[in-house]
Design a protein around this motif. Structure first.
Motif, PDB file in Angstrom:
ATOM      1  N   ALA A  52       9.353 -34.666  98.382  1.00 38.17           N
ATOM      2  CA  ALA A  52       8.110 -34.605  96.914  1.00 38.17           C
ATOM      3  C   ALA A  52       7.964 -35.221  95.550  1.00 38.17           C
ATOM      4  N   VAL A  53       9.295 -35.855  95.422  1.00 39.17           N
ATOM      5  CA  VAL A  53       9.484 -37.133  94.899  1.00 39.17           C
ATOM      6  C   VAL A  53       8.119 -38.617  95.636  1.00 39.17           C
ATOM      7  N   GLY A  54       7.689 -38.733  96.812  1.00 38.28           N
ATOM      8  CA  GLY A  54       7.131 -39.614  97.474  1.00 38.28           C
ATOM      9  C   GLY A  54       5.871 -39.322  97.509  1.00 38.28           C
ATOM     10  N   VAL A  55       5.012 -38.082  97.596  1.00 41.04           N
ATOM     11  CA  VAL A  55       4.000 -37.782  97.106  1.00 41.04           C
ATOM     12  C   VAL A  55       3.565 -37.761  95.818  1.00 41.04           C
ATOM     13  N   VAL A  56       4.436 -37.376  94.914  1.00 42.55           N
ATOM     14  CA  VAL A  56       4.137 -37.598  93.845  1.00 42.55           C
ATOM     15  C   VAL A  56       4.038 -39.639  93.504  1.00 42.55           C
ATOM     16  N   LEU A  57       5.045 -40.197  94.072  1.00 41.11           N
ATOM     17  CA  LEU A  57       4.823 -41.870  93.393  1.00 41.11           C
ATOM     18  C   LEU A  57       3.299 -42.008  94.859  1.00 41.11           C
ATOM     19  N   SER A  58       3.494 -41.643  95.399  1.00 40.02           N
ATOM     20  CA  SER A  58       2.169 -42.252  96.525  1.00 40.02           C
ATOM     21  C   SER A  58       1.070 -42.230  96.209  1.00 40.02           C
ATOM     22  N   LEU A  59       1.203 -41.003  95.337  1.00 37.52           N
ATOM     23  CA  LEU A  59      -0.460 -40.392  94.769  1.00 37.52           C
ATOM     24  C   LEU A  59      -0.634 -41.323  93.615  1.00 37.52           C
ATOM     25  N   LEU A  60       0.481 -41.662  92.842  1.00 38.51           N
ATOM     26  CA  LEU A  60      -0.014 -42.371  91.554  1.00 38.51           C
ATOM     27  C   LEU A  60      -0.159 -44.105  91.711  1.00 38.51           C
ATOM     28  N   PHE A  61       0.581 -44.273  93.037  1.00 39.60           N
ATOM     29  CA  PHE A  61       0.008 -45.484  93.626  1.00 39.60           C
ATOM     30  C   PHE A  61      -1.582 -45.458  94.279  1.00 39.60           C
ATOM     31  N   TYR A  62      -2.059 -44.108  95.147  1.00 39.41           N
ATOM     32  CA  TYR A  62      -3.227 -44.649  94.984  1.00 39.41           C
ATOM     33  C   TYR A  62      -4.465 -44.273  93.999  1.00 39.41           C
ATOM     34  N   THR A  63      -3.921 -43.547  93.607  1.00 47.70           N
ATOM     35  CA  THR A  63      -5.055 -42.991  92.504  1.00 47.70           C
ATOM     36  C   THR A  63      -5.162 -44.494  91.436  1.00 47.70           C
ATOM     37  N   TYR A  64      -3.732 -45.158  91.291  1.00 44.19           N
ATOM     38  CA  TYR A  64      -4.194 -46.251  89.989  1.00 44.19           C
ATOM     39  C   TYR A  64      -4.412 -47.561  90.353  1.00 44.19           C
ATOM     40  N   ILE A  65      -3.425 -47.949  91.531  1.00 42.90           N
ATOM     41  CA  ILE A  65      -3.168 -48.891  91.521  1.00 42.90           C
ATOM     42  C   ILE A  65      -4.388 -49.826  92.510  1.00 42.90           C
ATOM     43  N   GLU A  66      -4.305 -49.022  93.841  1.00 41.34           N
ATOM     44  CA  GLU A  66      -5.406 -49.127  95.154  1.00 41.34           C
ATOM     45  C   GLU A  66      -6.529 -47.907  94.818  1.00 41.34           C
ATOM     46  N   GLY A  67      -6.892 -47.368  94.373  1.00 42.89           N
ATOM     47  CA  GLY A  67      -7.719 -46.615  93.696  1.00 42.89           C
ATOM     48  C   GLY A  67      -9.012 -46.305  95.056  1.00 42.89           C
ATOM     49  N   TYR A  68      -8.771 -46.484  96.548  1.00 41.69           N
ATOM     50  CA  TYR A  68      -9.407 -46.400  97.674  1.00 41.69           C
ATOM     51  C   TYR A  68      -8.427 -45.575  98.125  1.00 41.69           C
ATOM     52  N   GLY A  69      -9.562 -45.221  99.249  1.00 40.46           N
ATOM     53  CA  GLY A  69      -8.482 -45.355 100.545  1.00 40.46           C
ATOM     54  C   GLY A  69      -9.310 -44.196 101.571  1.00 40.46           C
ATOM     55  N   ASP A  70      -8.599 -43.754 102.799  1.00 36.84           N
ATOM     56  CA  ASP A  70      -9.194 -42.880 103.500  1.00 36.84           C
ATOM     57  C   ASP A  70      -9.159 -41.075 102.803  1.00 36.84           C
ATOM     58  N   THR A  71      -7.889 -41.119 101.831  1.00 37.41           N
ATOM     59  CA  THR A  71      -7.447 -39.499 101.382  1.00 37.41           C
ATOM     60  C   THR A  71      -8.188 -39.560 100.399  1.00 37.41           C
ATOM     61  N   PHE A  72      -9.278 -40.835  99.892  1.00 41.03           N
ATOM     62  CA  PHE A  72      -9.695 -39.786  98.985  1.00 41.03           C
ATOM     63  C   PHE A  72     -11.789 -39.900  99.881  1.00 41.03           C
ATOM     64  N   ASN A  73     -11.686 -40.364 100.911  1.00 43.12           N
ATOM     65  CA  ASN A  73     -12.898 -39.790 101.596  1.00 43.12           C
ATOM     66  C   ASN A  73     -12.310 -39.360 102.236  1.00 43.12           C
ATOM     67  N   TYR A  74     -11.652 -37.962 102.863  1.00 49.32           N
ATOM     68  CA  TYR A  74     -10.977 -37.448 103.809  1.00 49.32           C
ATOM     69  C   TYR A  74     -11.667 -36.377 102.167  1.00 49.32           C
ATOM     70  N   PHE A  75     -10.883 -36.265 100.894  1.00 43.84           N
ATOM     71  CA  PHE A  75     -10.713 -34.864 100.038  1.00 43.84           C
ATOM     72  C   PHE A  75     -12.609 -35.027  99.218  1.00 43.84           C
TER      73      PHE A  75
END
Length: 183
Positions: A52-75
């Protein structure tokens, strides 16, 4: 590149509590029934907390640092597909699921994005996009809640690998916990 979904939206205030309450109740009810060993049950809960902590940290990373990726496209594409489901008959929904992009009825295609990126993702990753579209109905289209659902099902698979290996090599329980669940 698509617009990144906001990490917290109004839908998260409805979707996340519903998903968390459902899974917490389900896990508290089923885990002691299937996991008889108290040490393994403790490992299960600790691993779940780490995930659960890992998913929160990965969501923060994808949203605020990377800003793009397959997860955004899928969603993003799953949201477009799930929005086309509303008001459609079962046969039209079935056409969306089982037809190629080129064979979809024109009135359905007109509501979906008309880009090569979408067509490529739909054909190559149809299962994940449609699964996300279906899950989005139960999570109020919440990016965070959908991520939690996928994370919990992924954790279940990881746990089953750990559990099977502990049954074969019980003396390696602590090492297996670290290398399979924590890592």
């Amino acid at each position: 590149m698509h617009e990144a979904p906001a990490l917290l939206s109004i839908n998260d205030f409805f979707g996340v509590p519903v998903v968390l309450a459902f899974f917490i109740l389900l896990i508290k009810w089923l885990a002691p029934y299937y996991i008889k060993d108290p040490q393994l049950l403790r490992f299960f809960y600790w691993g779940l907390l780490l995930r659960a902590v890992g998913v929160v940290l990965s969501l923060l990373f994808y949203t605020y640092i990377e800003g793009y990726g397959d997860t955004f496209n899928y969603f993003t594409f799953a949201k477009k597909i799930s929005s086309t489901f509303s008001g459609k008959s079962f046969d039209e929904i079935k056409n969306i699921f089982y037809s190629d992009y080129a064979d979809m009825p024109l009135h359905i295609k007109s509501t979906l994005p008309d880009s090569a990126n979408f067509r490529g993702l739909l054909e190559g990753n149809r299962f994940i996009i449609f699964t996300t579209a279906i899950i989005s109905f139960f999570t109020f289209d919440s990016y965070v809640a959908i991520s939690i659902v996928f994370t919990l099902f992924g954790y279940l698979g990881t746990w089953l690998i750990f559990y099977r290996l502990v049954k074969i090599y019980p003396q390696l329980c602590n090492y297996l916990f670290f290398f399979i669940i924590c890592w």
